[in-house]
Design an enzyme around this catalytic site. Structure first.
Site, PDB file in Angstrom:
ATOM      1  N   ARG A 165     -85.550   2.964  61.437  1.00 39.62           N
ATOM      2  CA  ARG A 165     -85.956   3.805  60.294  1.00 39.62           C
ATOM      3  C   ARG A 165     -85.714   5.295  60.600  1.00 39.62           C
ATOM      4  NH1 ARG A 165     -86.348  -0.558  58.504  1.00 39.62           N
ATOM      5  NH2 ARG A 165     -87.846  -1.370  56.981  1.00 39.62           N
ATOM      6  N   SER A 237     -92.919  -0.040  52.664  1.00 40.94           N
ATOM      7  CA  SER A 237     -93.751   0.179  53.856  1.00 40.94           C
ATOM      8  C   SER A 237     -94.120   1.659  53.965  1.00 40.94           C
ATOM      9  CB  SER A 237     -92.986  -0.208  55.120  1.00 40.94           C
ATOM     10  OG  SER A 237     -92.605  -1.550  55.087  1.00 40.94           O
ATOM     11  N   GLU A 333     -93.846   6.637  57.112  1.00 45.62           N
ATOM     12  CA  GLU A 333     -92.395   6.427  56.971  1.00 45.62           C
ATOM     13  C   GLU A 333     -91.762   7.247  55.841  1.00 45.62           C
ATOM     14  OE1 GLU A 333     -88.756   5.579  56.569  1.00 45.62           O
ATOM     15  OE2 GLU A 333     -89.853   4.466  55.062  1.00 45.62           O
TER      16      GLU A 333
HETATM   17  N1  EPU Z   1     -98.553  -9.126  58.618  1.00 45.92           N
HETATM   18  C1  EPU Z   1     -99.881  -9.418  58.484  1.00 45.92           C
HETATM   19  N2  EPU Z   1    -100.549  -8.867  57.427  1.00 45.92           N
HETATM   20  C2  EPU Z   1     -99.939  -8.053  56.529  1.00 45.92           C
HETATM   21  C3  EPU Z   1     -98.574  -7.755  56.685  1.00 45.92           C
HETATM   22  C4  EPU Z   1     -97.889  -8.314  57.740  1.00 45.92           C
HETATM   23  O1  EPU Z   1    -100.454 -10.138  59.275  1.00 45.92           O
HETATM   24  O2  EPU Z   1    -100.610  -7.602  55.595  1.00 45.92           O
HETATM   25  C5  EPU Z   1     -97.811  -9.768  59.706  1.00 45.92           C
HETATM   26  C6  EPU Z   1     -96.911 -10.869  59.155  1.00 45.92           C
HETATM   27  O3  EPU Z   1     -97.577 -12.093  59.059  1.00 45.92           O
HETATM   28  C7  EPU Z   1     -95.796 -10.906  60.156  1.00 45.92           C
HETATM   29  C8  EPU Z   1     -95.698  -9.458  60.605  1.00 45.92           C
HETATM   30  O4  EPU Z   1     -96.941  -8.843  60.298  1.00 45.92           O
HETATM   31  O5  EPU Z   1     -96.151 -11.694  61.261  1.00 45.92           O
HETATM   32  C9  EPU Z   1     -94.561  -8.713  59.977  1.00 45.92           C
HETATM   33  O6  EPU Z   1     -94.693  -8.721  58.557  1.00 45.92           O
HETATM   34  P1  EPU Z   1     -93.404  -8.684  57.584  1.00 45.92           P
HETATM   35  O7  EPU Z   1     -92.452  -9.754  57.963  1.00 45.92           O
HETATM   36  O8  EPU Z   1     -93.882  -8.659  56.195  1.00 45.92           O
HETATM   37  O9  EPU Z   1     -92.640  -7.360  57.957  1.00 45.92           O
HETATM   38  P2  EPU Z   1     -93.154  -5.901  58.327  1.00 45.92           P
HETATM   39  O10 EPU Z   1     -92.895  -5.683  59.776  1.00 45.92           O
HETATM   40  O11 EPU Z   1     -94.505  -5.665  57.815  1.00 45.92           O
HETATM   41  C10 EPU Z   1     -90.799  -4.817  57.970  1.00 45.92           C
HETATM   42  C11 EPU Z   1     -90.208  -3.680  57.230  1.00 45.92           C
HETATM   43  C12 EPU Z   1     -90.021  -4.047  55.763  1.00 45.92           C
HETATM   44  C13 EPU Z   1     -89.112  -5.267  55.688  1.00 45.92           C
HETATM   45  C14 EPU Z   1     -89.763  -6.399  56.482  1.00 45.92           C
HETATM   46  C15 EPU Z   1     -88.895  -7.625  56.585  1.00 45.92           C
HETATM   47  C16 EPU Z   1     -90.920  -1.685  58.391  1.00 45.92           C
HETATM   48  C17 EPU Z   1     -91.756  -0.445  58.347  1.00 45.92           C
HETATM   49  N3  EPU Z   1     -91.042  -2.503  57.355  1.00 45.92           N
HETATM   50  O12 EPU Z   1     -92.125  -5.012  57.466  1.00 45.92           O
HETATM   51  O13 EPU Z   1     -89.364  -2.965  55.139  1.00 45.92           O
HETATM   52  O14 EPU Z   1     -88.906  -5.660  54.352  1.00 45.92           O
HETATM   53  O15 EPU Z   1     -89.997  -5.968  57.851  1.00 45.92           O
HETATM   54  O16 EPU Z   1     -87.837  -7.410  57.448  1.00 45.92           O
HETATM   55  O17 EPU Z   1     -90.155  -1.860  59.337  1.00 45.92           O
HETATM   56  C18 EPU Z   1     -89.747  -0.958  53.903  1.00 45.92           C
HETATM   57  O18 EPU Z   1     -89.251  -0.352  54.847  1.00 45.92           O
HETATM   58  O19 EPU Z   1     -90.136  -0.368  52.870  1.00 45.92           O
HETATM   59  C19 EPU Z   1     -89.891  -2.400  53.987  1.00 45.92           C
HETATM   60  C20 EPU Z   1     -90.496  -3.108  53.037  1.00 45.92           C
END
Ligand code: EPU
Length: 339
Positions: A165, A237, A333
């Site tokens: 990012r 995010s 972010e």
């Molecule tokens: N999780 C929770 N509770 C929550 C959210 C997430 O327990 O409320 C856990 C999930 O179960 C999972 C882990 O955290 O084990 C990761 O969650 P998720 O796969 O939803 O991805 P993220 O790391 O929260 C990132 C990106 C997203 C992207 C997703 C999928 C960042 C800041 N965000 O989110 O990007 O869509 O991975 O690859 O890196 C964005 O940048 O706006 C965005 C949506």
């Protein structure tokens, strides 16, 4: 003469849907307009910010400067080889329209980045990433105009200094460049990327997956977890996933077993900020018109009528809560634009 508008509401120009009045605003249709502004009109404006579709920005208060809205269009194949095609895209094009066009045209590599709001020109700034793919994997080069001189600059991949990012456009060139076009190198053969574990579950092991199916799967996953900004104001995010040293992570994992994480090639560990926030019981938290999305704790939402200051106040509350509980400081972010 450039058609600069004055005292323009930005409410419909940011996906949070917060009100903010820009002192000046110029819709940029071509490179010449930016050069003209930078070389002839610049001195009259206090500060300048480039805006795409406003999907990664939070306006806090009014903006006493000039907003340059990137509306440069165009998409053309500029080079072709047996296995690859190079496509140059205008910075003001919608990112997801471009991804859809790629899928339809048989240009591959960006399928996992489907349905991300925003423009093509904004995508390299934060090196957009999702479901195991980051923009940099297909990035070739971009052209930009230095707003302080009107000079046209070219950045290859190395010059962009892409990170998680992150890029040189967020740091060194913050508010200094206008990205006119981006060139991608895309594959003619589709190879599905299943790095993101949940993705494979969507498909049966026997069937070969097509690019179209992959795009549809991503769109479906996003629809379940992420609020549609047209319905509920948000900027995706709101925090980056923090990156810890292995030592810090091992301690965290003892104190908070089960913390969602991803090991990085450099030996560090990326921790899911959404998990950290969720475990504090904050998912679905609401305070007045602002809140934390009930399906993804990394997303702050505007329930209607919220101000940028209220959203920033909620963000500060989350940062403080996470720091007190885990000793980790979350990094915001989106770009925060305050006077
Ligand atoms: N999780 C929770 N509770 C929550 C959210 C997430 O327990 O409320 C856990 C999930 O179960 C999972 C882990 O955290 O084990 C990761 O969650 P998720 O796969 O939803 O991805 P993220 O790391 O929260 C990132 C990106 C997203 C992207 C997703 C999928 C960042 C800041 N965000 O989110 O990007 O869509 O991975 O690859 O890196 C964005 O940048 O706006 C965005 C949506």
């Amino acid at each position: 003469m450039l058609a600069i508008k004055t005292y323009v509401s930005l409410k419909k120009m940011n996906t949070f849907g917060v009100e903010s009045i820009a002192k000046e605003l110029l819709c940029v249709k071509d490179r010449g307009m930016v050069v003209e502004w930078a070389t002839q009109c610049k001195k009259e404006s206090k500060s300048v910010v480039v805006l795409g579709q406003g999907s990664n920005i939070l306006f806090v208060g009014d903006f006493d400067g000039l907003i340059l809205v990137n509306q440069i269009e165009g998409c053309q194949v500029v080079r072709e080889e047996n296995d690859w095609v190079w496509v140059k895209v205008g910075g003001g094009e919608s990112w997801d329209d471009f991804v859809e066009r790629c899928v339809v045209s048989g240009w591959h590599g960006l399928e996992n980045l489907s349905a991300i709001p925003g423009t093509v020109g904004a995508a390299p700034v934060q090196n957009i990433g999702a479901y195991g793919v980051e923009l940099e994997s297909a990035f070739q080069k971009l052209n930009a105009i230095d707003l302080s001189t009107g000079e046209e600059l070219e950045f290859d991949k190395e010059a962009c200094q892409f990170g998680y990012r992150d890029s040189i456009f967020k740091i060194k060139y913050n508010n200094r460049l206008f990205i006119t076009d981006v060139t991608f190198r895309l594959a003619k053969k589709f190879v599905p990327n299943f790095i993101y574990a949940d993705l494979k579950k969507h498909f049966s092991a026997a069937e070969p997956v097509t690019a179209d199916q992959m795009r549809n799967a991503i769109v479906g996953i996003r629809e379940v977890k992420l609020p549609n900004p047209k319905v509920l104001g948000n900027a995706g995010s709101f925090f980056k996933n923090p990156i810890l040293s292995r030592k810090q992570f091992d301690k965290l994992n003892v104190d908070f077993p089960g913390v969602a994480h991803y090991f990085q090639t450099e030996g560090t560990v990326k921790v899911a900020a959404g998990w950290l926030i969720d475990q504090c019981g904050l998912k679905g938290y609401r305070s007045g018109s602002v809140g934390i999305h009930d399906k993804q704790a990394l997303v702050l939402v505007n329930y209607g009528g919220a101000s940028g200051a209220e959203l920033l106040g909620l963000a500060k509350y989350i940062i403080q809560t996470i720091r007190e509980r885990y000793g980790i400081t979350l990094e915001i972010e989106p770009k925060i634009l305050s006077v």
